[in-house]
Design a protein around this motif. Structure first.
Motif, mmCIF file in Angstrom:
data_model
loop_
_atom_site.group_PDB
_atom_site.id
_atom_site.type_symbol
_atom_site.label_atom_id
_atom_site.label_comp_id
_atom_site.label_asym_id
_atom_site.label_seq_id
_atom_site.Cartn_x
_atom_site.Cartn_y
_atom_site.Cartn_z
ATOM 1 N N SER A 272 50.271 34.839 30.770
ATOM 2 C CA SER A 272 48.866 34.476 30.925
ATOM 3 C C SER A 272 48.591 33.381 31.956
ATOM 4 C CB SER A 272 48.314 34.011 29.565
ATOM 5 O OG SER A 272 49.101 32.944 29.066
ATOM 6 N N VAL A 273 49.644 32.712 32.471
ATOM 7 C CA VAL A 273 49.416 31.587 33.400
ATOM 8 C C VAL A 273 49.539 32.077 34.839
ATOM 9 C CG1 VAL A 273 50.172 29.286 34.087
ATOM 10 C CG2 VAL A 273 50.353 29.989 31.686
ATOM 11 N N GLU A 274 48.483 31.848 35.617
ATOM 12 C CA GLU A 274 48.479 32.265 37.029
ATOM 13 C C GLU A 274 49.374 31.333 37.857
ATOM 14 O OE1 GLU A 274 46.686 34.676 38.615
ATOM 15 O OE2 GLU A 274 45.472 35.441 36.937
ATOM 16 N N ILE A 275 50.164 31.926 38.759
ATOM 17 C CA ILE A 275 50.971 31.101 39.670
ATOM 18 C C ILE A 275 50.710 31.546 41.112
ATOM 19 C CG2 ILE A 275 52.831 30.585 38.027
ATOM 20 C CD1 ILE A 275 54.474 32.823 39.488
ATOM 21 N N ASP A 276 50.781 30.579 42.029
ATOM 22 C CA ASP A 276 50.677 30.846 43.465
ATOM 23 C C ASP A 276 51.448 29.710 44.142
ATOM 24 O OD1 ASP A 276 50.105 31.457 46.051
ATOM 25 O OD2 ASP A 276 47.908 31.397 45.834
ATOM 26 N N LEU A 277 52.751 29.923 44.360
ATOM 27 C CA LEU A 277 53.611 28.819 44.829
ATOM 28 C C LEU A 277 54.828 29.370 45.569
ATOM 29 C CD1 LEU A 277 55.832 29.297 42.443
ATOM 30 C CD2 LEU A 277 54.494 27.647 41.168
#
Length: 514
Positions: free
Chosen positions: A458-463
């Motif tokens: 459920s946690v969005e990541i962009d890294l």
């Protein structure tokens, strides 16, 4: 002096109303026994086990059938010196059952006796005949009553049977009284199930659990023979296998046996408890890595192992017999979009499953309570699948956490099931899917339903993850959902969704690298 007729107005040769009912009940009982002996609807009815390409080489099955009991071979030493392996004599059994009421009760008794016949054959016995009696409740003395017990003794003598199997649980006094009449060994349904479990358990934990259940069953049923009931074992009297320091003051032999059994049970409980942390560690490891868990549960011989093989190509043992699988099997597989999850195959259930076994296998069944999804496998081709569903849920209800686990009812054996029965169950149950592990029908749909039901990250990541931390990228592939993956100068740029624990770790690594 002759007895006066029940109905003075009736002709002398016409049976009374009571006699008519008795004859009708006897006719129903005879028809039921005939159908049971014809193997109609039993697990062994078609005689063989059908495998698919997903089942692998089935080496375990080859090993098990090599140890089957064989006819004409006794366990007496002089009979087995010429064979390489010591095989058990094939027991010749007569089945005994009770029913109360009319044809509906007789139908229930028939289904139960069919299952008892399948259990006996799975245990390696040969079913010769059966006896079904209508009575409101079991006789407290001989279970059947004195007249039927004598009739059973005559049937045993005529068929040459060496064992009577009763479709119910006998009190110790009932078993002794019935043995005294029929003059052969009498076992009840519980003892038969325990015998099958003892034959099929393979893992160290499974063997310990079965032995514990057997000892719990045996303890109140110890029978002293002749003088051994009163013989004192205390003091300095030498006893076989009992030396100094192993006897209490003035213990009789049966008391000494009981104490040994209790000591052994305590030791087995400690061993089973000691095995728990290992299983818990594996479970926590899967949870820490955010790998969803799916548990397979259901009635025995409903096709759970076949379905596990169809979904994962696990190659676990598949046999057309009751309780073929005892030791839980956990296998990894993945959804179409690449998310990894585990499938756990558990021990099958049966009506009136001995409470000793439920207690002994409680630690194993906890695998179901900690799952994210429960696949409840049902044999849709069985004469009474609803009663099997009820029996499974009765056992599952006592498992901690089970009420929070979403359930999907999987109607297996669709290729041979009655469509009307399938439709009836579908109307009663909330979420169902119809499959055949044998033909592959519905397996693709089941995969989709499982994928949709599994918890999603459920946690969005962009890294950007440094190239030195490829292990984290691998974990994202395993348990997360990736929308975009790009290799840049600083590392792997990921955009998608992961669980909270992995997101925190990724953020920390990305922050250190920037």
């Amino acid at each position: 002096m002759t007895d006066s007729p029940t109905n003075p107005g009736a002709p002398a040769d016409e049976p009374s109303g009571h006699e008519h009912h008795e004859r009708a009940a006897q006719a129903i009982a005879n028809d039921v026994v005939a159908r049971v002996l014809a193997r109609a609807g039993t697990a062994r009815a078609d005689g063989g086990t059908v495998h698919t390409d997903h089942d692998g080489e089935q080496l375990d099955l080859e090993e098990r059938t090599a140890l089957r009991r064989v006819a004409g071979l006794s366990t007496e030493l002089e009979d087995v010196t010429e064979v390489e392996y010591r095989q058990l004599r094939l027991e010749r059994v007569v089945l005994v059952g009770l029913y109360s009421g009319g044809e509906a009760a007789a139908l229930d008794a028939e289904i139960s006796l069919r299952e008892l016949a399948a259990l006996a054959e799975t245990a390696g016995s040969q079913v010769l005949d059966g006896l079904l009696q209508r009575r409101q409740k079991p006789d407290p003395g001989t279970y059947l009553g004195s007249g039927k017990a004598v009739e059973l003794a005559q049937l045993v003598l005529a068929t040459g049977a060496d064992t009577v199997v009763v479709d119910g649980e006998l009190a110790p006094s009932q078993r002794r009284a019935l043995e005294d009449v029929v003059k052969v060994k009498v076992v009840d349904r519980t003892a038969l199930i325990l015998d099958i479990f003892a034959q099929h358990a393979k893992s160290r934990e499974g063997k310990a659990q079965v032995e514990l259940a057997q000892l719990e069953y045996l303890l109140p049923r110890l029978r002293g023979w002749g003088e051994s009931m009163s013989r004192q074992a205390g003091g300095q009297v030498g006893g076989a296998g009992a030396g100094m320091g192993s006897r209490g003051p003035g213990e009789t032999k049966i008391e000494l046996d009981r104490r040994r059994i209790r000591n052994r049970m305590a030791k087995l409980r400690r061993e089973i408890d000691a095995m728990g942390p290992s299983r818990e560690t594996k479970r926590l490891s899967r949870k820490r890595n955010a790998i969803p868990a799916v548990a397979i549960a259901g009635y025995t011989n409903s096709g759970k192992s076949s379905l596990l093989n169809a979904l994962t190509d696990a190659g676990v043992l598949v046999e057309n017999a009751l309780f073929a699988t005892l030791d839980p099997t956990v296998r990894r597989t993945q959804t179409e979009d690449g998310r990894v999850y585990t499938l756990a195959d558990t021990v099958g259930f049966v009506r009136h499953l001995p409470h000793q076994l439920v207690e002994a296998f409680r630690s194993t069944l906890e695998e179901v309570g900690s799952a994210d999804l429960l696949l409840h496998i049902v044999d849709a081709a069985h004469p009474d699948p609803e009663s099997q569903i009820a029996a499974v849920r009765e056992v599952l209800a006592d498992i901690p956490g089970i009420h929070d686990v979403p359930e999907i009812v999987v109607l297996n054996k669709a290729d041979i099931a009655d469509p009307a029965v399938v439709g009836r169950i579908q109307r009663r149950e909330k979420r169902t899917v119809v499959v055949s592990a044998h033909t592959g029908e519905g397996i693709a749909e089941l995969r989709e339903i499982v994928a949709d039901a599994l918890p999603r990250p459920s946690v969005e990541i962009d890294l950007v993850v440094p190239y030195s931390r490829g292990d984290l990228v691998h974990r994202v592939h395993e348990s997360g959902e990736i929308d975009q993956e790009e290799h840049v100068a600083a590392g792997t740029h990921l955009r998608g969704r992961v669980d909270a624990a992995l997101a925190a770790e990724l953020d920390r690594v990305a922050a250190q690298a920037s």
